[in-house]
Design an enzyme around this catalytic site. Sequence first.
Site, PDB file in Angstrom:
ATOM      1  NE  ARG A  56      -3.615  -6.115  -4.740  1.00  0.00           N
ATOM      2  CZ  ARG A  56      -4.064  -7.321  -5.150  1.00  0.00           C
ATOM      3  NH1 ARG A  56      -4.789  -8.066  -4.365  1.00  0.00           N
ATOM      4  NH2 ARG A  56      -3.814  -7.771  -6.354  1.00  0.00           N
ATOM      5  CG  ASN A  87      -2.269   5.557  -2.963  1.00  0.00           C
ATOM      6  OD1 ASN A  87      -3.497   5.457  -2.976  1.00  0.00           O
ATOM      7  ND2 ASN A  87      -1.596   6.252  -3.843  1.00  0.00           N
ATOM      8  CG  HIS A 104      -6.624   4.065   4.010  1.00  0.00           C
ATOM      9  ND1 HIS A 104      -7.256   4.303   2.808  1.00  0.00           N
ATOM     10  CD2 HIS A 104      -7.347   4.745   4.945  1.00  0.00           C
ATOM     11  CE1 HIS A 104      -8.316   5.086   3.012  1.00  0.00           C
ATOM     12  NE2 HIS A 104      -8.390   5.375   4.290  1.00  0.00           N
ATOM     13  CB  THR A 171      -8.588  10.203  -4.140  1.00  0.00           C
ATOM     14  OG1 THR A 171      -9.610   9.641  -3.298  1.00  0.00           O
ATOM     15  CG2 THR A 171      -8.533  11.699  -3.919  1.00  0.00           C
TER      16      THR A 171
HETATM   17  N1  APR Z   1      -4.054   9.673 -12.933  1.00  0.00           N
HETATM   18  C1  APR Z   1      -4.830  10.326 -12.007  1.00  0.00           C
HETATM   19  N2  APR Z   1      -5.972   9.825 -11.535  1.00  0.00           N
HETATM   20  C2  APR Z   1      -6.383   8.631 -12.006  1.00  0.00           C
HETATM   21  C3  APR Z   1      -5.638   7.899 -12.951  1.00  0.00           C
HETATM   22  C4  APR Z   1      -4.425   8.463 -13.424  1.00  0.00           C
HETATM   23  N3  APR Z   1      -3.655   7.847 -14.319  1.00  0.00           N
HETATM   24  N4  APR Z   1      -6.310   6.744 -13.199  1.00  0.00           N
HETATM   25  C5  APR Z   1      -7.417   6.750 -12.437  1.00  0.00           C
HETATM   26  N5  APR Z   1      -7.464   7.899 -11.720  1.00  0.00           N
HETATM   27  C6  APR Z   1      -8.469   8.345 -10.744  1.00  0.00           C
HETATM   28  C7  APR Z   1      -9.883   7.888 -11.000  1.00  0.00           C
HETATM   29  O1  APR Z   1     -10.519   8.793 -11.901  1.00  0.00           O
HETATM   30  C8  APR Z   1     -10.489   7.937  -9.607  1.00  0.00           C
HETATM   31  O2  APR Z   1     -10.993   9.212  -9.297  1.00  0.00           O
HETATM   32  O3  APR Z   1      -8.122   7.762  -9.501  1.00  0.00           O
HETATM   33  C9  APR Z   1      -9.286   7.634  -8.703  1.00  0.00           C
HETATM   34  C10 APR Z   1      -9.281   6.245  -8.104  1.00  0.00           C
HETATM   35  O4  APR Z   1     -10.345   6.121  -7.216  1.00  0.00           O
HETATM   36  P1  APR Z   1     -10.496   4.812  -6.294  1.00  0.00           P
HETATM   37  O5  APR Z   1     -10.257   3.606  -7.125  1.00  0.00           O
HETATM   38  O6  APR Z   1     -11.783   4.927  -5.583  1.00  0.00           O
HETATM   39  O7  APR Z   1      -9.245   4.945  -5.301  1.00  0.00           O
HETATM   40  P2  APR Z   1      -9.125   5.802  -3.953  1.00  0.00           P
HETATM   41  O8  APR Z   1      -9.905   7.054  -4.049  1.00  0.00           O
HETATM   42  O9  APR Z   1      -7.674   5.897  -3.651  1.00  0.00           O
HETATM   43  O10 APR Z   1      -9.826   4.832  -2.919  1.00  0.00           O
HETATM   44  C11 APR Z   1      -9.880   5.204  -1.572  1.00  0.00           C
HETATM   45  O11 APR Z   1     -10.729   3.023  -1.040  1.00  0.00           O
HETATM   46  O12 APR Z   1     -10.876   0.678  -0.922  1.00  0.00           O
HETATM   47  C12 APR Z   1     -10.204   1.783  -0.664  1.00  0.00           C
HETATM   48  O13 APR Z   1      -8.722   1.731   1.083  1.00  0.00           O
HETATM   49  C13 APR Z   1      -8.796   1.851  -0.313  1.00  0.00           C
HETATM   50  O14 APR Z   1      -7.437   3.807   0.026  1.00  0.00           O
HETATM   51  C14 APR Z   1      -8.442   3.231  -0.790  1.00  0.00           C
HETATM   52  C15 APR Z   1      -9.757   3.986  -0.684  1.00  0.00           C
END
Ligand code: APR
Length: 226
Positions: A56, A87, A104, A171
């Site tokens: 990562r 992030n 995190h 998110t």
């Molecule tokens: N622009 C904006 N949003 C986007 C894009 C983009 N280009 N591509 C994807 N997304 C959105 C998706 O629609 C989704 O809602 O980003 C989000 C990603 O969600 P997750 O993969 O669940 O990521 P996140 O919410 O940051 O996860 C939270 O989970 O495992 C963990 O610790 C890790 O901090 C992380 C936490």
Amino acid sequence: MENIVILTGAGISAESGLKTFRDSDGLWEGYNIEDVATPEAWARNPQMVQQFYNERRKSVLEAQPNLAHFALAKLEEKYQVTIITQNIDDLHERAGSTNVVHLHGVITRSQSSLNPALTYPINGWEIKMGETCELGSQLRAHVVWFGEAVPMIETAARICSDADIFILVGTSLAVYPAAGLINYVPRQVTRYIIDPNIPVSSGSRVVEMPYKATIGVPMLVEELMG
Ligand code: APR
């Protein structure tokens, strides 16, 4: 000065080439959380966990901030800005944002496996097995695993309760306690949500912007700077 609070997730860094977690090609499609992101995984197989985070870190060091990170940094010319990010990359800082809370942790630092408060800069992309902290215990990535406390959560909740404008970017709001932060934002405050898949249901104070971050964030920043 108005106070803007921004909560970001993996989606803001997706267009920098860093995978999200829960999208169809996301990291948790290729790995089991239980194998790489829990204290139990570390106890069972520290080499595997170390390697996962070393990879990562390598990707993060190779990535560059995108237009969304840069646009958020520009807001500081007119507003008091705090970015609360889930992030573990450092792309907000590299884009010029000066006030970033990492809920995190951050992959560019290492952490004592005995005392999470002991963190250190890392030279290069790799933490090697055998590298130890000042207490003599193995160094690990400075990230919060599932099942671990989130030391910055109370600070983040306080910051949210002081917001005049609230922005959510990229998110899924699937992970607590981060997902609960939105509940600390005062009722009358406008919430902008930038995500191709809007994660929370609308309310009168919600402005939905169902765009990718590099489109939606510069668009909103231009409006707010207007
Ligand atoms: N622009 C904006 N949003 C986007 C894009 C983009 N280009 N591509 C994807 N997304 C959105 C998706 O629609 C989704 O809602 O980003 C989000 C990603 O969600 P997750 O993969 O669940 O990521 P996140 O919410 O940051 O996860 C939270 O989970 O495992 C963990 O610790 C890790 O901090 C992380 C936490």
